[in-house]
Motif scaffolding. Structure first.
Motif, PDB file in Angstrom:
ATOM      1  N   SER A 235       6.218 127.348  66.980  1.00 46.52           N
ATOM      2  CA  SER A 235       5.002 126.501  67.344  1.00 46.52           C
ATOM      3  C   SER A 235       4.601 125.851  65.991  1.00 46.52           C
ATOM      4  O   SER A 235       4.157 124.448  66.184  1.00 46.52           O
ATOM      5  N   ARG A 239       4.281 121.499  65.577  1.00 40.32           N
ATOM      6  CA  ARG A 239       3.216 121.089  65.011  1.00 40.32           C
ATOM      7  C   ARG A 239       3.690 120.035  64.167  1.00 40.32           C
ATOM      8  O   ARG A 239       2.987 119.210  63.986  1.00 40.32           O
ATOM      9  N   TYR A 248      -0.440 116.221  69.691  1.00 37.88           N
ATOM     10  CA  TYR A 248      -1.343 116.695  69.355  1.00 37.88           C
ATOM     11  C   TYR A 248      -2.420 115.599  69.021  1.00 37.88           C
ATOM     12  O   TYR A 248      -3.730 115.761  69.220  1.00 37.88           O
ATOM     13  N   ASN A 250      -2.353 112.911  70.924  1.00 45.70           N
ATOM     14  CA  ASN A 250      -2.556 112.209  72.271  1.00 45.70           C
ATOM     15  C   ASN A 250      -1.949 110.856  72.002  1.00 45.70           C
ATOM     16  O   ASN A 250      -2.804 109.752  72.338  1.00 45.70           O
ATOM     17  N   LYS A 280      -1.398 123.665  75.880  1.00 44.78           N
ATOM     18  CA  LYS A 280      -2.126 122.516  75.631  1.00 44.78           C
ATOM     19  C   LYS A 280      -2.285 121.581  77.033  1.00 44.78           C
ATOM     20  O   LYS A 280      -1.489 122.027  77.974  1.00 44.78           O
ATOM     21  N   ASN A 282      -0.977 119.050  77.785  1.00 48.03           N
ATOM     22  CA  ASN A 282       0.443 118.466  77.954  1.00 48.03           C
ATOM     23  C   ASN A 282       1.620 119.227  77.474  1.00 48.03           C
ATOM     24  O   ASN A 282       2.636 118.725  77.350  1.00 48.03           O
ATOM     25  N   GLN A 389      -8.971 114.529  77.011  1.00 50.92           N
ATOM     26  CA  GLN A 389      -8.446 116.080  76.464  1.00 50.92           C
ATOM     27  C   GLN A 389      -8.383 116.563  75.081  1.00 50.92           C
ATOM     28  O   GLN A 389      -8.036 117.567  74.747  1.00 50.92           O
ATOM     29  N   THR A 390      -9.194 115.722  74.397  1.00 50.90           N
ATOM     30  CA  THR A 390      -9.392 116.385  73.062  1.00 50.90           C
ATOM     31  C   THR A 390     -10.961 116.955  72.780  1.00 50.90           C
ATOM     32  O   THR A 390     -11.604 117.243  73.775  1.00 50.90           O
ATOM     33  N   SER A 394     -10.381 121.431  75.139  1.00 54.13           N
ATOM     34  CA  SER A 394      -8.999 121.147  75.247  1.00 54.13           C
ATOM     35  C   SER A 394      -8.423 122.321  75.826  1.00 54.13           C
ATOM     36  O   SER A 394      -7.446 122.318  76.655  1.00 54.13           O
ATOM     37  N   CYS A 395      -8.837 123.525  75.212  1.00 57.70           N
ATOM     38  CA  CYS A 395      -8.403 124.960  75.829  1.00 57.70           C
ATOM     39  C   CYS A 395      -8.761 125.194  76.989  1.00 57.70           C
ATOM     40  O   CYS A 395      -7.788 125.517  77.884  1.00 57.70           O
ATOM     41  N   ALA A 398      -6.633 122.988  79.256  1.00 57.37           N
ATOM     42  CA  ALA A 398      -4.943 123.343  79.348  1.00 57.37           C
ATOM     43  C   ALA A 398      -5.222 124.590  80.330  1.00 57.37           C
ATOM     44  O   ALA A 398      -4.171 124.712  81.237  1.00 57.37           O
TER      45      ALA A 398
END
Length: 427
Positions: A235, A239, A248, A250, A280, A282, A389-390, A394-395, A398
């Motif tokens: 992860s 990132r 991250y 977008n 996330k 996406n 979606q920010t 966002s969680c 998701a």
């Protein structure tokens, strides 16, 4: 009187020593030194059809194409095409001292090294090329492979239409709509310099770098990030990668969410990954494995079925270019070069005509008009874009998106074999 005699004797001894030294130097100068060899005599017989490379092209090619493919890891016509592309970069000129090694032999010995991970010394016995020369050839040829194939065989989609085409292939082949890639990381083991200590030591106690990859439905690499420290979590690698930063922030041009047949909800386009990645809007991952309902087990199975394309791609890559299965005894920069060249060669063979049929059935048609509404119409029809979606929710978004995909796979998107798979223990 005695002192005078002693002085005369001393001077006479010095004169004798000087004479003997001069005579010794004169004799050493007249001795004929053995001539130094430009190359070992058995290496010089390489051009007399006594090399395994001559056997490959003069016997295996015309008489046994299957063995030729096994040796070079590609069919002869694909090999010839690759050689034609690379010849201007790897061809060397003959000199009055020696004849240059041909582009054919340079490419062949490099592919053989990638295919077997034999040491340069071992390859020198079969190819009749000195080990230090093979080392130089491999480095220069890998650089040429990257320069030639990089712009031809690996391109991350840059428009929504291109991503939509990737998603359509996943839907046709793996029954997962709106999936635009499968994401995972693979450790490439190598032997770093002793001064590096445990810098590259991963959780398995081995030294490695990470190959992070996004793969399409036909096992083709869409994006790779190579060289992150093996001790980093997948992860974290994602990132810090260029793709992860776009996801991250977008800024990746995802197609806009739209409805799928029989399901009254606009599902977004997503990347699928395993538990190592963060959930996330996406980027989908499986449900935690505790106390799963049947619906969630089915979702995990369907996601795993789509996600295994990246696992299969890693398997095909490493078993074709078996240098990636071993602990590479080279510096980290060379390991990155070897890994990237193998990825490009993998994509080169996948993209050749009918080559993907070795692994994926080609019984579907790809259409750029899979969705009836244009992106401009979809933009006006809904307000559920990536920009919304920010933030702190966002969680929650998701989790809601994963639940909606789960609902779809258990209703309109259900397939008969998913229940059989669950009964057999797949999750």
């Amino acid at each position: 009187m005695d002192a005078l005699v002693a002085e005369v004797v001393r001077r006479r001894k010095n004169a004798i020593n000087v004479f003997l030294l001069i005579e010794k130097l004169r004799r050493r100068k007249n001795v004929t030194k053995p001539a130094r060899l430009w190359s070992c005599s058995w290496l010089l017989r390489r051009d007399k059809h006594q090399s395994v490379l001559n056997m490959v092209f003069e016997e295996l090619g015309p008489e046994d194409p299957a063995c030729f493919t096994n040796f070079t890891r590609m069919q002869e016509d694909y090999w010839n095409e690759l050689l034609t592309l690379m010849t201007p970069l790897i061809q060397k000129k003959d000199t009055v001292m020696r004849k240059a090694i041909s582009p054919r032999d340079r490419l062949s010995v490099t592919l053989r090294y990638l295919a077997t991970d034999n040491t340069f010394k071992d390859l020198s016995y079969s190819t009749r090329i000195a080990a230090n020369t093979i080392s130089s050839i491999v480095r220069s040829t890998l650089a040429a492979i990257i320069q030639i194939l990089e712009p031809r065989v690996i391109n991350l989609p840059s428009t929504a239409d291109e991503w939509e085409l990737v998603g359509h292939k996943f839907e046709m082949l793996w029954n997962f709509p709106h999936c635009i890639g499968s994401l995972d990381g693979k450790h490439i083991n190598f032997r770093p310099a002793r001064k590096e200590g445990s810098k590259f030591r991963n959780y398995k106690g081995k030294d490695s770098i990470v190959l992070l990859a996004l793969v399409d439905a036909e096992y083709k690499f869409l994006f790779v990030d190579i060289g992150m420290n093996g001790r980093m979590h997948d992860s974290a690698v994602f990132r810090e990668s260029p793709l992860g930063k776009k996801v991250y922030s977008n800024t990746l041009p995802f197609p806009f969410p739209c409805e799928v047949p029989g399901f009254n909800y606009k599902l977004p386009y997503v990347i699928v990954g395993d538990d190592a990645f963060a959930l996330k809007p996406n980027l989908l991952k499986p449900y935690p494995s505790r106390y799963l309902t049947l619906d969630k087990r089915i979702f995990n199975y369907r996601l795993s079925r789509a996600r295994r394309t990246v696992e299969n791609a890693f398997g095909i890559l490493a078993n074709r270019w078996r240098v990636l299965l071993s602990t590479i005894p080279l510096d980290v920069d060379m390991v990155e070069t070897i890994t990237y060249a193998c990825v490009l060669l993998h994509n080169y063979l996948i993209t050749k005509k009918n080559s993907h049929q070795w692994y994926v059935p080609n019984n579907y048609r790809i259409s750029n008009n899979s969705n009836t509404n244009s992106h401009e119409e979809q933009l006006s029809e809904h307000q559920y874009g990536l920009e919304q979606q920010t933030g702190n929710r966002s969680c929650n978004n998701a989790l809601e998106i994963r639940d909606k995909f789960c609902e779809y796979f258990n209703t309109a998107g259900a397939v008969p074999f998913q229940y059989t798979a669950i009964e057999m223990g797949n999750r």
